[in-house]
Design a protein around this motif. Structure first.
Motif, PDB file in Angstrom:
ATOM      1  N   VAL A 466       0.848  -1.190   0.000  1.00  0.00           N
ATOM      2  CA  VAL A 466       0.000   0.000   0.000  1.00  0.00           C
ATOM      3  C   VAL A 466       0.882   1.238   0.000  1.00  0.00           C
ATOM      4  O   VAL A 466       1.950   1.258   0.623  1.00  0.00           O
ATOM      5  N   GLY A 467       0.465   2.262  -0.755  1.00  0.00           N
ATOM      6  CA  GLY A 467       1.267   3.473  -0.849  1.00  0.00           C
ATOM      7  C   GLY A 467       0.415   4.698  -1.087  1.00  0.00           C
ATOM      8  O   GLY A 467      -0.766   4.611  -1.451  1.00  0.00           O
ATOM      9  N   SER A 468       1.015   5.860  -0.868  1.00  0.00           N
ATOM     10  CA  SER A 468       0.332   7.132  -1.062  1.00  0.00           C
ATOM     11  C   SER A 468       1.303   8.129  -1.675  1.00  0.00           C
ATOM     12  O   SER A 468       2.481   8.171  -1.301  1.00  0.00           O
ATOM     13  N   ALA A 469       0.814   8.939  -2.612  1.00  0.00           N
ATOM     14  CA  ALA A 469       1.640   9.986  -3.229  1.00  0.00           C
ATOM     15  C   ALA A 469       0.724  11.068  -3.782  1.00  0.00           C
ATOM     16  O   ALA A 469      -0.423  10.799  -4.153  1.00  0.00           O
ATOM     17  N   VAL A 470       1.233  12.287  -3.797  1.00  0.00           N
ATOM     18  CA  VAL A 470       0.488  13.397  -4.404  1.00  0.00           C
ATOM     19  C   VAL A 470       0.865  13.451  -5.878  1.00  0.00           C
ATOM     20  O   VAL A 470       1.999  13.790  -6.232  1.00  0.00           O
ATOM     21  N   CYS A 471      -0.072  13.109  -6.718  1.00  0.00           N
ATOM     22  CA  CYS A 471       0.187  13.012  -8.152  1.00  0.00           C
ATOM     23  C   CYS A 471      -0.549  14.088  -8.946  1.00  0.00           C
ATOM     24  O   CYS A 471      -0.370  14.191 -10.157  1.00  0.00           O
ATOM     25  N   ARG A 472      -1.384  14.876  -8.279  1.00  0.00           N
ATOM     26  CA  ARG A 472      -2.242  15.836  -8.955  1.00  0.00           C
ATOM     27  C   ARG A 472      -1.922  17.268  -8.510  1.00  0.00           C
ATOM     28  O   ARG A 472      -1.393  17.487  -7.423  1.00  0.00           O
ATOM     29  N   ARG A 473      -2.275  18.221  -9.348  1.00  0.00           N
ATOM     30  CA  ARG A 473      -2.006  19.613  -9.026  1.00  0.00           C
ATOM     31  C   ARG A 473      -2.842  20.121  -7.865  1.00  0.00           C
ATOM     32  O   ARG A 473      -2.467  21.077  -7.189  1.00  0.00           O
ATOM     33  N   ASP A 474      -4.003  19.505  -7.614  1.00  0.00           N
ATOM     34  CA  ASP A 474      -4.853  19.991  -6.532  1.00  0.00           C
ATOM     35  C   ASP A 474      -4.378  19.524  -5.160  1.00  0.00           C
ATOM     36  O   ASP A 474      -4.976  19.850  -4.136  1.00  0.00           O
ATOM     37  N   GLY A 475      -3.279  18.758  -5.106  1.00  0.00           N
ATOM     38  CA  GLY A 475      -2.695  18.349  -3.835  1.00  0.00           C
ATOM     39  C   GLY A 475      -3.357  17.167  -3.170  1.00  0.00           C
ATOM     40  O   GLY A 475      -2.959  16.767  -2.063  1.00  0.00           O
ATOM     41  N   ARG A 476      -4.340  16.554  -3.805  1.00  0.00           N
ATOM     42  CA  ARG A 476      -5.003  15.387  -3.200  1.00  0.00           C
ATOM     43  C   ARG A 476      -4.148  14.136  -3.433  1.00  0.00           C
ATOM     44  O   ARG A 476      -3.579  13.957  -4.526  1.00  0.00           O
ATOM     45  N   PRO A 477      -4.053  13.260  -2.420  1.00  0.00           N
ATOM     46  CA  PRO A 477      -3.201  12.083  -2.567  1.00  0.00           C
ATOM     47  C   PRO A 477      -3.862  10.984  -3.386  1.00  0.00           C
ATOM     48  O   PRO A 477      -5.087  10.801  -3.350  1.00  0.00           O
ATOM     49  N   THR A 478      -3.046  10.265  -4.111  1.00  0.00           N
ATOM     50  CA  THR A 478      -3.482   9.031  -4.773  1.00  0.00           C
ATOM     51  C   THR A 478      -3.046   7.867  -3.898  1.00  0.00           C
ATOM     52  O   THR A 478      -1.879   7.744  -3.547  1.00  0.00           O
ATOM     53  N   TRP A 479      -4.011   7.036  -3.539  1.00  0.00           N
ATOM     54  CA  TRP A 479      -3.731   5.858  -2.722  1.00  0.00           C
ATOM     55  C   TRP A 479      -3.763   4.614  -3.614  1.00  0.00           C
ATOM     56  O   TRP A 479      -4.683   4.456  -4.427  1.00  0.00           O
ATOM     57  N   ALA A 480      -2.785   3.759  -3.472  1.00  0.00           N
ATOM     58  CA  ALA A 480      -2.737   2.532  -4.272  1.00  0.00           C
ATOM     59  C   ALA A 480      -2.582   1.319  -3.365  1.00  0.00           C
ATOM     60  O   ALA A 480      -1.811   1.342  -2.403  1.00  0.00           O
ATOM     61  N   VAL A 481      -3.349   0.287  -3.674  1.00  0.00           N
ATOM     62  CA  VAL A 481      -3.257  -0.997  -2.969  1.00  0.00           C
ATOM     63  C   VAL A 481      -2.967  -2.074  -3.999  1.00  0.00           C
ATOM     64  O   VAL A 481      -3.657  -2.165  -5.021  1.00  0.00           O
ATOM     65  N   GLU A 482      -1.940  -2.859  -3.739  1.00  0.00           N
ATOM     66  CA  GLU A 482      -1.532  -3.909  -4.670  1.00  0.00           C
ATOM     67  C   GLU A 482      -1.585  -5.251  -3.950  1.00  0.00           C
ATOM     68  O   GLU A 482      -0.984  -5.418  -2.888  1.00  0.00           O
ATOM     69  N   THR A 564      -1.494 -10.180 -10.006  1.00  0.00           N
ATOM     70  CA  THR A 564      -1.394  -8.960  -9.192  1.00  0.00           C
ATOM     71  C   THR A 564      -2.539  -8.026  -9.546  1.00  0.00           C
ATOM     72  O   THR A 564      -2.744  -7.696 -10.728  1.00  0.00           O
ATOM     73  N   ILE A 565      -3.270  -7.631  -8.540  1.00  0.00           N
ATOM     74  CA  ILE A 565      -4.378  -6.678  -8.687  1.00  0.00           C
ATOM     75  C   ILE A 565      -3.947  -5.358  -8.069  1.00  0.00           C
ATOM     76  O   ILE A 565      -3.447  -5.327  -6.941  1.00  0.00           O
ATOM     77  N   ARG A 566      -4.123  -4.283  -8.811  1.00  0.00           N
ATOM     78  CA  ARG A 566      -3.750  -2.959  -8.320  1.00  0.00           C
ATOM     79  C   ARG A 566      -4.980  -2.053  -8.378  1.00  0.00           C
ATOM     80  O   ARG A 566      -5.610  -1.908  -9.430  1.00  0.00           O
ATOM     81  N   PRO A 595       5.527  -1.260   1.891  1.00  0.00           N
ATOM     82  CA  PRO A 595       5.273   0.053   1.292  1.00  0.00           C
ATOM     83  C   PRO A 595       5.321  -0.008  -0.232  1.00  0.00           C
ATOM     84  O   PRO A 595       6.133  -0.738  -0.804  1.00  0.00           O
ATOM     85  N   LEU A 596       4.473   0.749  -0.862  1.00  0.00           N
ATOM     86  CA  LEU A 596       4.398   0.807  -2.319  1.00  0.00           C
ATOM     87  C   LEU A 596       4.855   2.197  -2.746  1.00  0.00           C
ATOM     88  O   LEU A 596       4.201   3.200  -2.456  1.00  0.00           O
ATOM     89  N   ALA A 597       5.991   2.270  -3.424  1.00  0.00           N
ATOM     90  CA  ALA A 597       6.599   3.565  -3.734  1.00  0.00           C
ATOM     91  C   ALA A 597       5.977   4.241  -4.941  1.00  0.00           C
ATOM     92  O   ALA A 597       6.024   5.473  -5.057  1.00  0.00           O
ATOM     93  N   ASP A 598       5.396   3.489  -5.869  1.00  0.00           N
ATOM     94  CA  ASP A 598       4.933   4.070  -7.133  1.00  0.00           C
ATOM     95  C   ASP A 598       3.411   4.188  -7.161  1.00  0.00           C
ATOM     96  O   ASP A 598       2.748   3.716  -8.082  1.00  0.00           O
ATOM     97  N   ALA A 599       2.840   4.848  -6.136  1.00  0.00           N
ATOM     98  CA  ALA A 599       1.389   4.957  -6.057  1.00  0.00           C
ATOM     99  C   ALA A 599       0.799   5.716  -7.240  1.00  0.00           C
ATOM    100  O   ALA A 599      -0.354   5.507  -7.624  1.00  0.00           O
ATOM    101  N   CYS A 600       1.582   6.627  -7.838  1.00  0.00           N
ATOM    102  CA  CYS A 600       1.073   7.411  -8.968  1.00  0.00           C
ATOM    103  C   CYS A 600       0.923   6.584 -10.243  1.00  0.00           C
ATOM    104  O   CYS A 600       0.143   6.925 -11.130  1.00  0.00           O
ATOM    105  N   ASP A 601       1.683   5.507 -10.352  1.00  0.00           N
ATOM    106  CA  ASP A 601       1.639   4.658 -11.543  1.00  0.00           C
ATOM    107  C   ASP A 601       0.285   3.958 -11.604  1.00  0.00           C
ATOM    108  O   ASP A 601      -0.161   3.369 -10.618  1.00  0.00           O
ATOM    109  N   ASP A 602      -0.378   3.997 -12.740  1.00  0.00           N
ATOM    110  CA  ASP A 602      -1.696   3.356 -12.840  1.00  0.00           C
ATOM    111  C   ASP A 602      -1.610   1.858 -13.087  1.00  0.00           C
ATOM    112  O   ASP A 602      -2.628   1.168 -13.183  1.00  0.00           O
ATOM    113  N   GLY A 603      -0.387   1.316 -13.180  1.00  0.00           N
ATOM    114  CA  GLY A 603      -0.214  -0.130 -13.289  1.00  0.00           C
ATOM    115  C   GLY A 603      -0.297  -0.683 -14.688  1.00  0.00           C
ATOM    116  O   GLY A 603      -0.071  -1.875 -14.902  1.00  0.00           O
ATOM    117  N   THR A 604      -0.636   0.144 -15.669  1.00  0.00           N
ATOM    118  CA  THR A 604      -0.755  -0.385 -17.036  1.00  0.00           C
ATOM    119  C   THR A 604       0.574  -0.275 -17.765  1.00  0.00           C
ATOM    120  O   THR A 604       1.474   0.434 -17.354  1.00  0.00           O
TER     121      THR A 604
END
Length: 604
Positions: A466-482, A564-566, A595-604
């Protein structure tokens, strides 16, 4: 000399004096700032070293308590208190206070000062009292004698335990309030480390506090109690652990515990309708079968729902009203065997901490192909372990450690039919509710339900990240679970394993393969962004369970295969720097989320 010249000379002298005065003021200011900086630097180094020693001594306290050496733990706790007080004093003088208002670096000084204060509070209000409780009560007080646990030591420990829990709750809230948005990396890392250390300990203290408050009454101090025990079989997974493969009743009176009626799932025929009304969310995610089959009451991760359904089925089948429900699994029984030592089963086998899981979740199906024989083995094994624990022969330190480990891993659950008692249990790890997020982290859930209709999950390997990163200009975090699942069964498993283990294709799954439903629960307020499986866009089921967004997928793995499901969610801006964590269904082997470092990556 003319008047004009005299006036000019006087002006020059006055100007020189002013410049000299200004120069001396600047020099004095530089000296003061240099001295102040040196002072702050020296005190900062002293505080840093003191905090480092605190961390070392806390480790010693934990190690000595685990060994039962309260004298050594007490000495280490005194060192913790001295160093913590020193760290607080070094960061609490007028110069350090003034530095908190300096531009650019003031926030760092405030954060470090708050660190020192919190650590000192925890040392004096939690570490030292906790050691005192263990020293005063003594772990030997928890050794069962002739099947009876003494309740008076628990009652005596209650005030100190409540103080420890309250201190840690305050510390957790204070750590969450520290603003590190403009801090340098070492300060931000130190605060993050403190939060990560206090959170789990505060959760454990909350559990201990509730145990101390509840144990006397729940162990029959006021009236006899009857508890239904579900032994959950991890070889056929359910969100709450595994199917209830064996059931039994514990009779409790004034701390004395005895084993009552035992049963198996074969004693409970399928009902035509749920035994109790099901919540709409539960029906939508897991179906009416949750309340129709005893094997399916824990399809939901809500243990209170599981317990109510199981107790209603028990009452319907045997006419006995129970006061609560306890769940354990064979892995926990293996932990208990570290405390009891090996036990001999009536069928001739010897159970040890090393072979219990393999014996109870795999070997039994090869040795006893008939379900009736399997049920008899499970019943005699449970009786043997219970008798050894009740005899008082178990090492109390190892016994408590086994129960704590089982609780941490989600293998031990407890529900009370008394509304007041259940209110105290709610929110703790032992209650088994939906994932709860605290002030310092946001918690996800990954829950697995077997869809093979067999015992192949003994071979299912699970990894959660599981990981979290701010990937957007509005400052909201993207959370990813793999979630990564792997079928570790041998290539010829379909032909070599017993049909009872593979299912024989009865539910449309070829022998040797494993079909699993994977439900990912997000914190309330999260917004589902998308999911991929093995790099390809997926279309999972989306639903809600209470306030939690849920994304549910299905996997089918043949021997040796992996998937693997993301899943990605969008969090609120206020959680941009909040840590993330996850809990998951306990499988045969224990694992912690990574920890998941690449939360911004959409996995595709």
């Amino acid at each position: 000399m003319s008047g004009d010249s005299a006036t000019e000379d006087a002006g020059l002298r006055t100007g020189r004096r002013r410049r000299m005065t200004l120069l001396w003021v600047v020099v004095a200011l530089v000296v003061v700032l240099a001295a102040g900086s040196a002072w702050l630097g020296v005190r900062g180094v002293i505080a840093e070293r003191a905090l480092e020693r605190v961390a070392v001594h806390v480790g010693v306290v934990q190690e000595q308590l685990a060994r039962g050496d309260t004298a050594a733990a007490g000495r280490a706790a005194a060192e913790v208190a001295r160093d913590a007080e020193r760290a607080r004093r070094m960061t609490n003088d007028p110069i350090w206070t003034a530095a908190q208002y300096a531009p650019l670096v003031g926030g760092d000084f405030r954060a470090v000062r708050e660190l020192g204060r919190i650590v000192d509070d925890v040392a004096s209000g939690a570490v030292v009292p906790a050691v005192g409780v263990v020293d005063d009560v003594g772990v030997e007080a928890f050794r069962a004698e002739h099947g009876k646990v003494a309740l008076e030591p628990l009652e005596r420990a209650r005030p100190a335990v409540e103080r420890v829990a309250a201190t840690l709750r305050r510390a957790e809230r204070a750590a969450a309030r520290i603003d590190t948005s403009g801090s340098v990396t070492p300060v931000a890392d130190a605060v993050r480390t403190l939060r990560g250390a206090i959170g789990p300990v505060a959760d454990q203290a909350a559990v201990v506090e509730r145990v101390v408050r509840l144990a006397p009454s729940m162990l029959g101090a006021e009236r006899p109690r009857r508890y239904l025990v579900l032994v959950q079989n991890n070889a056929e997974l359910r969100a709450g652990g595994g199917i209830p493969g064996a059931l039994a009743v514990l009779e409790v009176r004034d701390g004395a515990v005895s084993l009552g009626r035992q049963a198996s799932t074969a004693d409970f025929p399928r009902r035509d309708a749920p035994v109790l009304p099901l919540a709409t969310d539960t029906r939508g995610l897991y179906g009416d079968v949750t309340g129709e089959f005893i094997q399916d009451v824990n399809l939901t991760p809500r243990f209170d729902t599981t317990a109510r359904l199981a107790s209603a089925m028990w009452r319907e089948r045997f006419g006995e009203q129970v006061d609560g429900v306890v769940a354990v699994d064979p892995v926990t029984l293996g932990y208990l065997l570290r405390a009891t030592g090996p036990v001999d089963v009536a069928t001739g086998e010897r159970l040890t901490s090393e072979n219990a899981v393999r014996m109870l979740l795999s070997d039994v199906y090869a040795r006893y192909p008939e379900p009736v024989e399997q049920d008899a083995f499970f019943a005699t094994a449970a009786q043997a372990v219970f008798d050894r624990v009740a005899s008082g022969e178990a090492d109390p330190v190892a016994l408590l450690d086994a129960l704590q480990q089982g609780t941490r891993e989600g293998r031990v659950r407890l529900w009370s039919a008394d509304a007041g008692e259940q209110a105290l249990l709610a929110g703790t790890g032992v209650a088994g509710g939906l994932p709860e997020s605290g002030g310092s982290s946001r918690r996800f859930g990954v829950f697995l339900n077997d869809a093979t209709g067999a015992k192949m999950d003994y071979y299912l390997e699970k990894t959660v990240a599981v990981g979290s990163a701010v990937c957007r200009r509005d400052g909201r975090p993207t959370w990813a679970v793999e979630v990564t699942l792997r079928n570790t069964a041998a290539a010829d498993a379909g032909a070599t394993l017993p049909e009872y283990v593979t299912g024989g294709g009865a539910f449309g799954v070829e022998p040797g393969a494993v079909r699993t439903a994977v439900a990912v629960y997000a914190p309330p307020g999260a917004i589902f962004l998308g999911a991929v499986q093995d790099g390809r866009t997926a279309s999972p089921q989306t639903a809600m369970d209470d306030e939690h967004p849920v994304v549910q997928s299905s996997t089918l793995l043949r021997p040796g295969e992996e998937t693997t499901i993301r899943v990605q969610f969008l969090g609120p801006r206020s959680d941009a720097t909040t840590a993330v964590d996850a809990e998951s269904t306990p499988t045969v082997t224990a694992s912690r989320p990574r920890p998941l470092a690449d939360a911004c990556d959409d996995g595709t």
